[in-house]
Design an enzyme around this catalytic site. Sequence first.
Site, PDB file in Angstrom:
ATOM      1  N   GLU A 133      38.952  51.188   5.463  1.00  0.00           N
ATOM      2  CA  GLU A 133      39.709  50.211   6.255  1.00  0.00           C
ATOM      3  C   GLU A 133      39.811  48.853   5.555  1.00  0.00           C
ATOM      4  OE1 GLU A 133      39.802  48.403  10.790  1.00  0.00           O
ATOM      5  OE2 GLU A 133      37.924  49.208   9.996  1.00  0.00           O
ATOM      6  N   GLU A 160      40.795  50.230  19.485  1.00  0.00           N
ATOM      7  CA  GLU A 160      39.506  49.616  19.174  1.00  0.00           C
ATOM      8  C   GLU A 160      39.489  48.198  19.729  1.00  0.00           C
ATOM      9  OE1 GLU A 160      36.723  48.983  15.263  1.00  0.00           O
ATOM     10  OE2 GLU A 160      38.680  47.989  15.287  1.00  0.00           O
TER      11      GLU A 160
END
Length: 292
Positions: free
Chosen positions: A146, A240
Amino acid sequence: MKFGVNTFIWSAGFDRSNLHLLPRIKSWGFDGVEVPLFRPGEFAAADIRQGVEANGLECTVCSVLVEGLSLISDDPAVRRRTETHMQDVVKASAEAGAKIVAGPVYCPVGDLPGRRRTADEWKRAVEAYQRLGETLIRHDVTLAIEPLNRFETYFLNTAADAAALAGEVAHPHVGILFDTFHANIEEKDIAAGYRTIGRHLKHVHTCENDRGIPGSGHVEWDGVFQALRTLNYDGWLTIESFGFALGDLSAAAAIWRDIEATPESIAVEGVKFLKKNCASESTRLRSPPIQP
């Protein structure tokens, strides 16, 4: 596509005490949960696997490197210790039934040395991920690296750099997690960022610009959904966000206020938005062109 929610909305960790959440998450229309894995020795893999299977869910894993671990450190001993740690993360994830391990697993979040990354650091990361490939294949797990925004890391910020990293690693089980929250800060065009990542895209975090309910802010969602369809992406769309009073976790995510009426509403309303837009985009692509 599959719809997931990260359990950071409710708790900084996830173990047997959190299993009561799973029936509710299923009832809201999610296909799975994303659970944190920071220290493999403390990870409740068997309980998680039993819980998600009992509720007709799947799971993915998110991970970060805690203080003292780094794949790009100048210290070879730290790098070796971190590679062993990552192997253990992959094994524990597989034990829980997860096929995806996602996160900024190159150096700790918030590690900001006040300079740009070096060529040596880049090379160390590439080589470490390549060495991890055998473990990923053995356990049938994919690593999704990420990029974060510039206020959380100096090593990997943009879609272009993330695609370049995955391209150099050149392993089928190593790719990229692209998060709309971070992309909203770093990309001039979020949808173009997804297209830049292209074939390396392995996981998606669908987060609003303020970590609130997806669809309630200024992320360019129409472009994001169109880009994902262009890429034929059929993996996870995972929300998230973070609880508003989870101590160190809320502080790390810079959650200083109540973003929505409740943290839970981010999940409940967010999945409705994602499903509606995925259905709309699918219908648009199937519809015949309007004749003049």
